[in-house]
Scaffold this motif. Sequence first.
Motif, PDB file in Angstrom:
ATOM      1  N   VAL A 219       0.859  -1.192   0.000  1.00 56.34           N
ATOM      2  CA  VAL A 219       0.000   0.000   0.000  1.00 56.34           C
ATOM      3  C   VAL A 219       0.894   1.239   0.000  1.00 56.34           C
ATOM      4  O   VAL A 219       1.852   1.325   0.769  1.00 56.34           O
ATOM      5  N   ASP A 220       0.575   2.192  -0.879  1.00 53.10           N
ATOM      6  CA  ASP A 220       1.337   3.443  -0.942  1.00 53.10           C
ATOM      7  C   ASP A 220       1.215   4.186   0.390  1.00 53.10           C
ATOM      8  O   ASP A 220       0.113   4.431   0.876  1.00 53.10           O
ATOM      9  N   GLU A 221       2.369   4.548   0.984  1.00 57.16           N
ATOM     10  CA  GLU A 221       2.362   5.183   2.298  1.00 57.16           C
ATOM     11  C   GLU A 221       2.138   6.687   2.260  1.00 57.16           C
ATOM     12  O   GLU A 221       2.110   7.331   3.312  1.00 57.16           O
ATOM     13  N   ALA A 222       1.987   7.268   1.082  1.00 60.56           N
ATOM     14  CA  ALA A 222       1.885   8.726   0.974  1.00 60.56           C
ATOM     15  C   ALA A 222       0.768   9.273   1.863  1.00 60.56           C
ATOM     16  O   ALA A 222      -0.384   8.833   1.766  1.00 60.56           O
ATOM     17  N   TYR A 223       1.126  10.206   2.750  1.00 61.27           N
ATOM     18  CA  TYR A 223       0.209  10.934   3.629  1.00 61.27           C
ATOM     19  C   TYR A 223      -0.469  10.064   4.688  1.00 61.27           C
ATOM     20  O   TYR A 223      -1.355  10.551   5.394  1.00 61.27           O
ATOM     21  N   THR A 224      -0.098   8.816   4.822  1.00 63.69           N
ATOM     22  CA  THR A 224      -0.762   7.965   5.826  1.00 63.69           C
ATOM     23  C   THR A 224      -0.376   8.359   7.250  1.00 63.69           C
ATOM     24  O   THR A 224      -1.147   8.119   8.186  1.00 63.69           O
ATOM     25  N   SER A 225       0.801   8.955   7.443  1.00 67.54           N
ATOM     26  CA  SER A 225       1.196   9.399   8.781  1.00 67.54           C
ATOM     27  C   SER A 225       0.526  10.721   9.154  1.00 67.54           C
ATOM     28  O   SER A 225       0.229  10.969  10.321  1.00 67.54           O
ATOM     29  N   LYS A 226       0.292  11.567   8.156  1.00 67.87           N
ATOM     30  CA  LYS A 226      -0.301  12.880   8.414  1.00 67.87           C
ATOM     31  C   LYS A 226      -1.824  12.827   8.506  1.00 67.87           C
ATOM     32  O   LYS A 226      -2.446  13.713   9.090  1.00 67.87           O
ATOM     33  N   THR A 227      -2.429  11.799   7.910  1.00 71.64           N
ATOM     34  CA  THR A 227      -3.889  11.735   7.818  1.00 71.64           C
ATOM     35  C   THR A 227      -4.489  11.101   9.065  1.00 71.64           C
ATOM     36  O   THR A 227      -4.071  10.011   9.487  1.00 71.64           O
ATOM     37  N   ASN A 228      -5.478  11.753   9.641  1.00 77.14           N
ATOM     38  CA  ASN A 228      -6.223  11.205  10.771  1.00 77.14           C
ATOM     39  C   ASN A 228      -7.150  10.118  10.236  1.00 77.14           C
ATOM     40  O   ASN A 228      -8.015  10.380   9.406  1.00 77.14           O
ATOM     41  N   CYS A 229      -6.976   8.883  10.708  1.00 72.31           N
ATOM     42  CA  CYS A 229      -7.775   7.773  10.168  1.00 72.31           C
ATOM     43  C   CYS A 229      -9.250   7.884  10.527  1.00 72.31           C
ATOM     44  O   CYS A 229     -10.094   7.259   9.866  1.00 72.31           O
ATOM     45  N   LEU A 230      -9.578   8.687  11.539  1.00 73.17           N
ATOM     46  CA  LEU A 230     -10.986   8.839  11.928  1.00 73.17           C
ATOM     47  C   LEU A 230     -11.715   9.855  11.061  1.00 73.17           C
ATOM     48  O   LEU A 230     -12.928   9.757  10.855  1.00 73.17           O
ATOM     49  N   THR A 231     -10.992  10.858  10.547  1.00 73.86           N
ATOM     50  CA  THR A 231     -11.624  11.903   9.732  1.00 73.86           C
ATOM     51  C   THR A 231     -11.194  11.839   8.275  1.00 73.86           C
ATOM     52  O   THR A 231     -11.811  12.491   7.427  1.00 73.86           O
ATOM     53  N   GLU A 232     -10.101  11.075   7.995  1.00 68.85           N
ATOM     54  CA  GLU A 232      -9.519  10.972   6.655  1.00 68.85           C
ATOM     55  C   GLU A 232      -9.075  12.333   6.128  1.00 68.85           C
ATOM     56  O   GLU A 232      -9.108  12.594   4.930  1.00 68.85           O
ATOM     57  N   LYS A 233      -8.659  13.220   7.059  1.00 64.26           N
ATOM     58  CA  LYS A 233      -8.143  14.535   6.695  1.00 64.26           C
ATOM     59  C   LYS A 233      -6.692  14.650   7.172  1.00 64.26           C
ATOM     60  O   LYS A 233      -6.310  14.081   8.195  1.00 64.26           O
ATOM     61  N   VAL A 234      -5.884  15.422   6.420  1.00 61.69           N
ATOM     62  CA  VAL A 234      -4.489  15.644   6.801  1.00 61.69           C
ATOM     63  C   VAL A 234      -4.468  16.633   7.963  1.00 61.69           C
ATOM     64  O   VAL A 234      -4.750  17.811   7.792  1.00 61.69           O
ATOM     65  N   GLU A 235      -4.128  16.122   9.153  1.00 59.62           N
ATOM     66  CA  GLU A 235      -4.188  16.949  10.361  1.00 59.62           C
ATOM     67  C   GLU A 235      -2.924  16.878  11.210  1.00 59.62           C
ATOM     68  O   GLU A 235      -2.773  17.682  12.139  1.00 59.62           O
ATOM     69  N   PHE A 236      -2.029  15.942  10.939  1.00 60.18           N
ATOM     70  CA  PHE A 236      -0.900  15.709  11.837  1.00 60.18           C
ATOM     71  C   PHE A 236       0.426  16.093  11.187  1.00 60.18           C
ATOM     72  O   PHE A 236       0.549  16.164   9.970  1.00 60.18           O
ATOM     73  N   ASP A 237       1.415  16.300  12.042  1.00 62.28           N
ATOM     74  CA  ASP A 237       2.779  16.591  11.614  1.00 62.28           C
ATOM     75  C   ASP A 237       3.480  15.262  11.325  1.00 62.28           C
ATOM     76  O   ASP A 237       3.359  14.298  12.077  1.00 62.28           O
ATOM     77  N   SER A 238       4.255  15.219  10.243  1.00 60.86           N
ATOM     78  CA  SER A 238       4.895  13.965   9.833  1.00 60.86           C
ATOM     79  C   SER A 238       6.275  13.755  10.450  1.00 60.86           C
ATOM     80  O   SER A 238       6.944  12.771  10.138  1.00 60.86           O
ATOM     81  N   SER A 239       6.718  14.664  11.326  1.00 65.09           N
ATOM     82  CA  SER A 239       8.044  14.510  11.940  1.00 65.09           C
ATOM     83  C   SER A 239       8.101  13.207  12.732  1.00 65.09           C
ATOM     84  O   SER A 239       7.180  12.858  13.475  1.00 65.09           O
ATOM     85  N   LEU A 240       9.222  12.486  12.581  1.00 68.38           N
ATOM     86  CA  LEU A 240       9.365  11.199  13.258  1.00 68.38           C
ATOM     87  C   LEU A 240       9.489  11.344  14.771  1.00 68.38           C
ATOM     88  O   LEU A 240       9.372  10.354  15.501  1.00 68.38           O
ATOM     89  N   LYS A 241       9.722  12.566  15.250  1.00 72.14           N
ATOM     90  CA  LYS A 241       9.825  12.766  16.693  1.00 72.14           C
ATOM     91  C   LYS A 241       8.465  12.661  17.374  1.00 72.14           C
ATOM     92  O   LYS A 241       8.390  12.399  18.574  1.00 72.14           O
ATOM     93  N   ASN A 242       7.396  12.882  16.627  1.00 72.03           N
ATOM     94  CA  ASN A 242       6.047  12.802  17.192  1.00 72.03           C
ATOM     95  C   ASN A 242       5.531  11.370  17.088  1.00 72.03           C
ATOM     96  O   ASN A 242       5.219  10.897  16.007  1.00 72.03           O
ATOM     97  N   ARG A 243       5.463  10.689  18.216  1.00 67.26           N
ATOM     98  CA  ARG A 243       5.066   9.272  18.204  1.00 67.26           C
ATOM     99  C   ARG A 243       3.581   9.072  18.468  1.00 67.26           C
ATOM    100  O   ARG A 243       3.065   7.970  18.291  1.00 67.26           O
TER     101      ARG A 243
END
Length: 288
Positions: A219-243
Amino acid sequence: FMLDYNKGSGGFSIKENNLFLNLNSCTRKVIFNLPDYVNDINNTNVKTITFKKEDDDYYLIFVYQEQSKKQILNPDNFLSIDLGYSNLVTACSKYENFKINNLKQKKLNCNISILKSKRDKHKRNSIRYRKINNTLKRKKRLLSDKQKDYQHKASKKIIDFCVTNDIGTIYLGDMKVKNIIKVENKKINGLSKSTSSIGRFKMFLDYKAKNVGIDMKLVDEAYTSKTNCLTEKVEFDSSLKNRSFEFEGLIIDRDVNSTVNFLIKSGLCLTQDSILNLLLNPMSELIV
């Protein structure tokens, strides 16, 4: 050099974990006692044997036909996997979520760095340079062997989990490693970034999944870290420091969020309740 078994005419045979090698004539034989972990190899499935020397070490490399262990597993049961560096694997399923930590060889990595520094202080191809460089090669090979062994065991743990829980489909994030390796993410928890280690682990997982009849889908990983799976909207920061992230009072694990997004991107119909269940599943750690 390499020997082909050739239906018993290749000059060697394997009996009861012993390798019998003919030399020049049938009256002269060399016998190697093989370790227990190669007891699956015998005269019926062996193809070739390669004898290899690296520095002062000698290796036997076997090519053999592994017996198929395909099973009938439920294709509707899934395991979604996100690969990473701090955690080699983060996985979610209907039953439980789990993580597998990455192998951390801080002492060995430190020794390699020290040897590199010492070597580079000497003139290239000098006696001292070559001596340190040979030691450095052995240390690097040891590190590579430890990583491969760990990844083999980790991939087997995942496949065993799938077989035990009747899981017939694995959704795996197709990580674009070059996009992850940035200046600010050069090292995470003392782990050096390597484009080969993740690709090698995917290969191990793929062939072991096929061997037991599990369908593995990338599965293409594009934007999967930034996207909130509950709203399917890009809401999060993709920095690896944020766990982890907080959303309406719910603490969402960054990697579990990604695994759920893999399922959504693959076309699975997930209700809000089923997504919440995946996020709230108990998290365990698989020990390799």
